[in-house]
Design a protein around this motif. Structure first.
Motif, PDB file in Angstrom:
ATOM      1  N   LEU A 131       0.842  -1.206   0.000  1.00 27.73           N
ATOM      2  CA  LEU A 131       0.000   0.000   0.000  1.00 27.73           C
ATOM      3  C   LEU A 131       0.872   1.250   0.000  1.00 27.73           C
ATOM      4  N   GLU A 132       1.883   1.257   0.852  1.00 27.77           N
ATOM      5  CA  GLU A 132       2.725   2.451   0.983  1.00 27.77           C
ATOM      6  C   GLU A 132       3.526   2.706  -0.294  1.00 27.77           C
ATOM      7  N   VAL A 133       4.071   1.641  -0.872  1.00 30.90           N
ATOM      8  CA  VAL A 133       4.882   1.812  -2.088  1.00 30.90           C
ATOM      9  C   VAL A 133       4.008   2.279  -3.257  1.00 30.90           C
ATOM     10  N   THR A 134       2.816   1.714  -3.380  1.00 33.15           N
ATOM     11  CA  THR A 134       1.954   2.084  -4.507  1.00 33.15           C
ATOM     12  C   THR A 134       1.521   3.547  -4.410  1.00 33.15           C
ATOM     13  N   GLU A 135       1.164   3.986  -3.204  1.00 37.14           N
ATOM     14  CA  GLU A 135       0.752   5.385  -3.041  1.00 37.14           C
ATOM     15  C   GLU A 135       1.937   6.326  -3.295  1.00 37.14           C
ATOM     16  N   ALA A 136       3.099   5.968  -2.758  1.00 44.48           N
ATOM     17  CA  ALA A 136       4.277   6.822  -2.963  1.00 44.48           C
ATOM     18  C   ALA A 136       4.686   6.855  -4.440  1.00 44.48           C
ATOM     19  N   ALA A 137       4.475   5.747  -5.157  1.00 38.01           N
ATOM     20  CA  ALA A 137       4.789   5.710  -6.589  1.00 38.01           C
ATOM     21  C   ALA A 137       3.908   6.693  -7.360  1.00 38.01           C
ATOM     22  N   LEU A 138       2.642   6.792  -6.945  1.00 36.60           N
ATOM     23  CA  LEU A 138       1.754   7.771  -7.593  1.00 36.60           C
ATOM     24  C   LEU A 138       2.328   9.178  -7.429  1.00 36.60           C
ATOM     25  N   TYR A 139       2.765   9.517  -6.212  1.00 33.72           N
ATOM     26  CA  TYR A 139       3.289  10.865  -5.990  1.00 33.72           C
ATOM     27  C   TYR A 139       4.636  11.082  -6.688  1.00 33.72           C
ATOM     28  N   ALA A 140       5.424  10.017  -6.826  1.00 34.82           N
ATOM     29  CA  ALA A 140       6.686  10.125  -7.583  1.00 34.82           C
ATOM     30  C   ALA A 140       6.371  10.455  -9.044  1.00 34.82           C
ATOM     31  N   GLY A 141       5.321   9.869  -9.580  1.00 31.72           N
ATOM     32  CA  GLY A 141       4.897  10.158 -10.952  1.00 31.72           C
ATOM     33  C   GLY A 141       4.350  11.573 -11.081  1.00 31.72           C
ATOM     34  N   ILE A 142       3.497  11.959 -10.135  1.00 34.38           N
ATOM     35  CA  ILE A 142       2.884  13.295 -10.177  1.00 34.38           C
ATOM     36  C   ILE A 142       3.971  14.380 -10.163  1.00 34.38           C
ATOM     37  N   ALA A 143       5.020  14.164  -9.373  1.00 32.77           N
ATOM     38  CA  ALA A 143       6.098  15.168  -9.265  1.00 32.77           C
ATOM     39  C   ALA A 143       6.757  15.445 -10.618  1.00 32.77           C
ATOM     40  N   LYS A 144       6.671  14.476 -11.527  1.00 31.04           N
ATOM     41  CA  LYS A 144       7.265  14.650 -12.867  1.00 31.04           C
ATOM     42  C   LYS A 144       6.289  15.268 -13.870  1.00 31.04           C
ATOM     43  N   MET A 145       5.055  15.518 -13.439  1.00 32.32           N
ATOM     44  CA  MET A 145       4.054  16.031 -14.387  1.00 32.32           C
ATOM     45  C   MET A 145       4.162  17.550 -14.520  1.00 32.32           C
ATOM     46  N   ARG A 146       5.264  17.943 -15.115  1.00 34.86           N
ATOM     47  CA  ARG A 146       5.556  19.367 -15.282  1.00 34.86           C
ATOM     48  C   ARG A 146       5.704  19.665 -16.760  1.00 34.86           C
ATOM     49  N   LYS A 147       5.224  20.835 -17.129  1.00 30.36           N
ATOM     50  CA  LYS A 147       5.349  21.335 -18.494  1.00 30.36           C
ATOM     51  C   LYS A 147       6.793  21.158 -18.989  1.00 30.36           C
ATOM     52  N   GLY A 148       6.959  20.585 -20.168  1.00 30.27           N
ATOM     53  CA  GLY A 148       8.296  20.405 -20.757  1.00 30.27           C
ATOM     54  C   GLY A 148       8.904  19.046 -20.470  1.00 30.27           C
ATOM     55  N   ASN A 149       8.466  18.379 -19.389  1.00 28.65           N
ATOM     56  CA  ASN A 149       8.892  16.997 -19.168  1.00 28.65           C
ATOM     57  C   ASN A 149       8.225  16.107 -20.211  1.00 28.65           C
ATOM     58  N   ARG A 150       8.695  14.855 -20.300  1.00 29.49           N
ATOM     59  CA  ARG A 150       8.085  13.899 -21.216  1.00 29.49           C
ATOM     60  C   ARG A 150       7.285  12.853 -20.446  1.00 29.49           C
ATOM     61  N   ALA A 151       6.315  12.261 -21.162  1.00 31.27           N
ATOM     62  CA  ALA A 151       5.487  11.232 -20.522  1.00 31.27           C
ATOM     63  C   ALA A 151       6.360  10.109 -19.958  1.00 31.27           C
ATOM     64  N   GLY A 152       7.438   9.783 -20.674  1.00 27.04           N
ATOM     65  CA  GLY A 152       8.343   8.736 -20.196  1.00 27.04           C
ATOM     66  C   GLY A 152       9.005   9.076 -18.866  1.00 27.04           C
ATOM     67  N   ASP A 153       9.172  10.360 -18.570  1.00 31.74           N
ATOM     68  CA  ASP A 153       9.731  10.761 -17.272  1.00 31.74           C
ATOM     69  C   ASP A 153       8.783  10.347 -16.146  1.00 31.74           C
ATOM     70  N   VAL A 154       7.482  10.507 -16.401  1.00 29.56           N
ATOM     71  CA  VAL A 154       6.456  10.148 -15.407  1.00 29.56           C
ATOM     72  C   VAL A 154       6.433   8.631 -15.236  1.00 29.56           C
ATOM     73  N   SER A 155       6.360   7.913 -16.359  1.00 35.28           N
ATOM     74  CA  SER A 155       6.307   6.446 -16.329  1.00 35.28           C
ATOM     75  C   SER A 155       7.536   5.871 -15.628  1.00 35.28           C
ATOM     76  N   PRO A 210      -0.787   4.140 -10.854  1.00 38.60           N
ATOM     77  CA  PRO A 210       0.034   2.955 -10.665  1.00 38.60           C
ATOM     78  C   PRO A 210      -0.771   1.771 -10.126  1.00 38.60           C
ATOM     79  N   MET A 211      -0.588   0.615 -10.794  1.00 44.79           N
ATOM     80  CA  MET A 211      -1.171  -0.647 -10.343  1.00 44.79           C
ATOM     81  C   MET A 211       0.019  -1.562 -10.084  1.00 44.79           C
ATOM     82  N   VAL A 212       0.123  -2.020  -8.851  1.00 43.92           N
ATOM     83  CA  VAL A 212       1.351  -2.679  -8.397  1.00 43.92           C
ATOM     84  C   VAL A 212       1.034  -4.087  -7.904  1.00 43.92           C
ATOM     85  N   LEU A 213       1.935  -5.024  -8.244  1.00 47.30           N
ATOM     86  CA  LEU A 213       1.731  -6.430  -7.887  1.00 47.30           C
ATOM     87  C   LEU A 213       2.942  -6.945  -7.118  1.00 47.30           C
TER      88      LEU A 213
END
Ligand code: MG
Ligand code: MG
Length: 256
Positions: A131-155, A210-213
């Motif tokens: 649970l903790e890793v999946t939620e933190a992964a979402l925020y790690a992705g969100i932090a990259k959602m900035r103008k000029g970044n690429r979708a691959g940076d988020v992924s 993020p969907m994590v297994l």
């Protein structure tokens, strides 16, 4: 390769409506979260969500979606069920389960899409870490959602965070643009390479999820044609927010 849908940049006026849709969606999810305890059926959770949506004059885009038409307003996915679990009046939550609740809200023609996972009572250490890793992964992705970044940076940020904890990201199910339609372009996978993919622009609104297994990244779909489970029966978790790319900080729309 994925089929790419149209990307619609949102105006400030549209973002304002989507922010309100997101606020309502967060209210609905909070109501459902309060009910998570042993003995509650997954149909009870759906009924509570429908009542909350109705009190705001809203509906969920999930109901009637796809083939066969999805029958309810939220999805409830327990333990090895990763996403798209169908609420059922015979399915009761048990102590130690982990439950993913996904809900959408249509408000003034715009969709907000968000999900969380949580434990029922006390859960195992493995489940808590997931649970903790999946939620933190979402925020790690969100932090990259900035103008000029690429979708691959988020992924890549999502994948790197998850895999650094020895867990796995799904390959078949992705984040997605959202707006007048629940699924717009771009698709944002939960794995990828930094520096690749399309350039993010202000006005993009993306449901990152993020969907994590625990065991492997492989999944299969149950005979109900909706419920996605881990192929090996291991635990899974899922968190999602609808986020706007802006001129500055990413703006999470699906919060209170
Ligand atoms: Mg969702
Ligand atoms: Mg989604």
């Amino acid at each position: 390769m994925f089929h790419e849908r149209r990307i619609n940049l949102k105006t400030p006026a549209e973002l304002k409506i989507m922010r309100e849709a997101g606020r309502i969606n967060a209210t609905v999810l909070a109501k459902v979260k309060e009910l998570l305890q042993p003995g509650v059926t997954t149909a009870d959770l759906n009924a509570a969500a429908e009542e909350a949506l109705k009190s705001h004059g809203c509906v969920s885009p999930f109901k009637g979606y796809g083939h066969p038409p999805f029958p309810t307003s939220i999805t409830v996915s327990i333990n090895d069920e990763m996403v798209h679990g169908i609420p059922n009046s015979r399915r009761k939550l048990k102590e130690g389960d982990i439950v993913s609740i996904d809900c959408g809200t249509v408000h003034q023609g715009y969709v907000a899409d968000s999900a969380f996972s949580a434990g029922v009572g006390r859960v195992s250490q493995e489940a808590q870490t997931l649970l903790e890793v999946t939620e933190a992964a979402l925020y790690a992705g969100i932090a990259k959602m900035r103008k000029g970044n690429r979708a691959g940076d988020v992924s890549a940020a999502i994948q790197k965070y998850v895999e650094s904890h020895g867990l796995h990201v799904t390959r078949e199910y992705t984040g997605h643009g959202v707006g007048k339609d629940m699924h717009e372009g771009p698709q944002v996978p939960n794995y990828g390479m930094a520096g690749t993919g399309l350039v993010l622009k202000a006005g993009m609104t993306i449901a990152l999820e993020p969907m994590v297994l625990v065991g492997t990244h492989e999944t299969r779909v149950l005979p109900d044609k909706w419920t996605v489970v881990s192929a090996d029966g291991s635990l899974t978790a899922h968190f999602e927010h609808t986020v706007a790319v802006t001129e500055g900080e990413p703006q999470i729309l699906t919060v209170l």
